[in-house]
Motif scaffolding. Structure first.
Motif, PDB file in Angstrom:
ATOM      1  N   SER A  65     -16.181  -0.376   5.134  1.00 13.19           N
ATOM      2  CA  SER A  65     -15.262  -1.143   4.626  1.00 13.19           C
ATOM      3  C   SER A  65     -15.446  -2.618   5.015  1.00 13.19           C
ATOM      4  O   SER A  65     -15.485  -3.696   4.191  1.00 13.19           O
ATOM      5  N   ILE A  69     -16.281  -4.973   1.837  1.00 11.84           N
ATOM      6  CA  ILE A  69     -15.257  -6.289   1.830  1.00 11.84           C
ATOM      7  C   ILE A  69     -15.945  -7.632   2.180  1.00 11.84           C
ATOM      8  O   ILE A  69     -15.887  -8.557   1.409  1.00 11.84           O
ATOM      9  N   CYS A  73     -16.665 -10.588  -0.746  1.00  9.35           N
ATOM     10  CA  CYS A  73     -15.978 -11.632  -0.804  1.00  9.35           C
ATOM     11  C   CYS A  73     -17.074 -12.793  -0.918  1.00  9.35           C
ATOM     12  O   CYS A  73     -16.874 -13.941  -1.494  1.00  9.35           O
ATOM     13  N   TYR A  91      -9.347 -11.293  -5.008  1.00 15.18           N
ATOM     14  CA  TYR A  91      -9.347 -10.346  -3.855  1.00 15.18           C
ATOM     15  C   TYR A  91      -8.189  -9.500  -3.695  1.00 15.18           C
ATOM     16  O   TYR A  91      -8.440  -8.163  -3.487  1.00 15.18           O
ATOM     17  N   TRP A  92      -7.143 -10.132  -3.643  1.00 19.70           N
ATOM     18  CA  TRP A  92      -6.009  -9.407  -3.385  1.00 19.70           C
ATOM     19  C   TRP A  92      -5.404  -8.678  -4.476  1.00 19.70           C
ATOM     20  O   TRP A  92      -4.881  -7.338  -4.342  1.00 19.70           O
ATOM     21  N   ARG A  95      -7.826  -5.624  -4.479  1.00 21.08           N
ATOM     22  CA  ARG A  95      -7.330  -4.607  -3.425  1.00 21.08           C
ATOM     23  C   ARG A  95      -5.963  -3.786  -3.603  1.00 21.08           C
ATOM     24  O   ARG A  95      -5.984  -2.525  -3.378  1.00 21.08           O
ATOM     25  N   SER A  96      -4.872  -4.488  -4.284  1.00 14.96           N
ATOM     26  CA  SER A  96      -3.597  -3.996  -4.533  1.00 14.96           C
ATOM     27  C   SER A  96      -3.921  -2.861  -5.667  1.00 14.96           C
ATOM     28  O   SER A  96      -3.324  -1.820  -5.786  1.00 14.96           O
ATOM     29  N   ARG A  98      -6.319  -1.310  -6.437  1.00 17.20           N
ATOM     30  CA  ARG A  98      -7.000  -0.098  -6.016  1.00 17.20           C
ATOM     31  C   ARG A  98      -6.149   1.205  -5.335  1.00 17.20           C
ATOM     32  O   ARG A  98      -6.180   2.332  -5.242  1.00 17.20           O
ATOM     33  N   ILE A  99      -5.181   0.500  -4.432  1.00 18.01           N
ATOM     34  CA  ILE A  99      -4.715   1.271  -3.439  1.00 18.01           C
ATOM     35  C   ILE A  99      -2.875   1.487  -3.780  1.00 18.01           C
ATOM     36  O   ILE A  99      -2.663   2.661  -3.539  1.00 18.01           O
ATOM     37  N   GLU A 156      -6.615  -0.326   7.473  1.00 17.84           N
ATOM     38  CA  GLU A 156      -7.284  -0.862   6.265  1.00 17.84           C
ATOM     39  C   GLU A 156      -6.515  -2.132   5.591  1.00 17.84           C
ATOM     40  O   GLU A 156      -6.875  -3.524   5.607  1.00 17.84           O
ATOM     41  N   GLU A 157      -5.192  -1.986   5.532  1.00 19.75           N
ATOM     42  CA  GLU A 157      -4.549  -3.002   4.873  1.00 19.75           C
ATOM     43  C   GLU A 157      -4.248  -4.201   5.805  1.00 19.75           C
ATOM     44  O   GLU A 157      -4.362  -5.447   5.172  1.00 19.75           O
ATOM     45  N   TYR A 160      -7.383  -6.073   5.353  1.00 21.43           N
ATOM     46  CA  TYR A 160      -7.554  -6.729   3.946  1.00 21.43           C
ATOM     47  C   TYR A 160      -6.478  -7.975   3.946  1.00 21.43           C
ATOM     48  O   TYR A 160      -7.101  -9.074   3.463  1.00 21.43           O
TER      49      TYR A 160
END
Length: 228
Positions: A65, A69, A73, A91-92, A95-96, A98-99, A156-157, A160
């Motif tokens: 990860s 990441i 980036c 980026y955010w 990430r959002s 995907r999860i 992980e979060e 991120y």
């Protein structure tokens, strides 16, 4: 188009041109080891060390990860130099996307109290949802497997979020962001080593119970920072 010209051997260009298939191989290894770790004890004993050390797959996930990441980036910074807000936003958003949909949908199913799930899960989500809504559940012991597995996602979060803030603050140029990532990595290594030393000393001096030492060693973000 930023007008940036890169040589074909530049690492950023290579990332754009290749999916890095070795990452998929490592992901498969990580998934396999974690599955072995979660086998029922009576079945897992047949696999010896593979079952005992299966949790190391999570360590590998964290390492992958951090690598992925950071790589993406830096690639984005090379394409959108001088636009850190756009870089951080993209980026955010990724990430959002995907999860969050799957994660919060599953929490919603837990809250419904379906007979498929342990009743304790429903009770926790209904009455103590904040750690799961804020991705801080890794600091709270959970007695059920359904909720206990979220500790790694919480770490992980948090990672991120930290990386996104770093991108927002330093990504006006790719080189600047790369230097910031290097600095963050060095700090993370020092903090993790110091934290593990401190809790080990507390456990040795009997000021920290053995079960909480193990819990913090495996579940605390501070103890995992060097892997990320």
């Amino acid at each position: 188009d930023t007008g940036v010209v890169r040589h074909r051997d530049d690492p950023v260009s290579r990332v754009q041109q290749s999916r890095l298939p070795f990452i998929d191989v490592l992901r498969a290894i990580a998934i396999g080891t974690v599955l072995f770790r979660h086998l029922p004890p009576e079945l897992g004993v047949s696999f010896g060390k593979l079952h005992e050390w299966g949790g190391r797959g999570v360590d590998l996930f964290f390492i992958l990860s951090g690598f992925l990441i950071g790589t993406t980036c830096l690639e984005r910074a090379a394409r959108f130099e001088d636009r850190p807000l756009r870089q951080a936003g993209a980026y955010w958003l990724l990430r959002s996307a995907r999860i969050f949909p799957l994660y919060f949908s599953l929490l919603g199913l837990f809250a419904l109290g379906l007979p498929l799930f342990n009743s304790d899960v429903t009770h926790v989500i209904r009455h103590f949802p904040l750690p799961f809504l804020t991705f801080t559940s890794n600091y709270f012991a959970q007695g059920t497997l359904e909720l206990g597995i979220y500790w790694s996602l919480a770490i992980e979060e948090q990672f991120y979020l930290a990386v996104g803030l770093l991108v927002l603050a330093t990504s006006s140029r790719r080189d600047t962001l790369a230097a910031a990532f290097l600095g963050l990595s060095l700090v993370a290594i020092l903090v993790a080593v110091f934290y593990r030393h401190e809790i080990a000393e507390a456990a040795a001096n009997k000021t920290l119970e053995e079960k909480w030492y193990v819990f913090r060693l495996f579940h605390s973000t501070l103890a995992r920072m060097d892997q990320l």
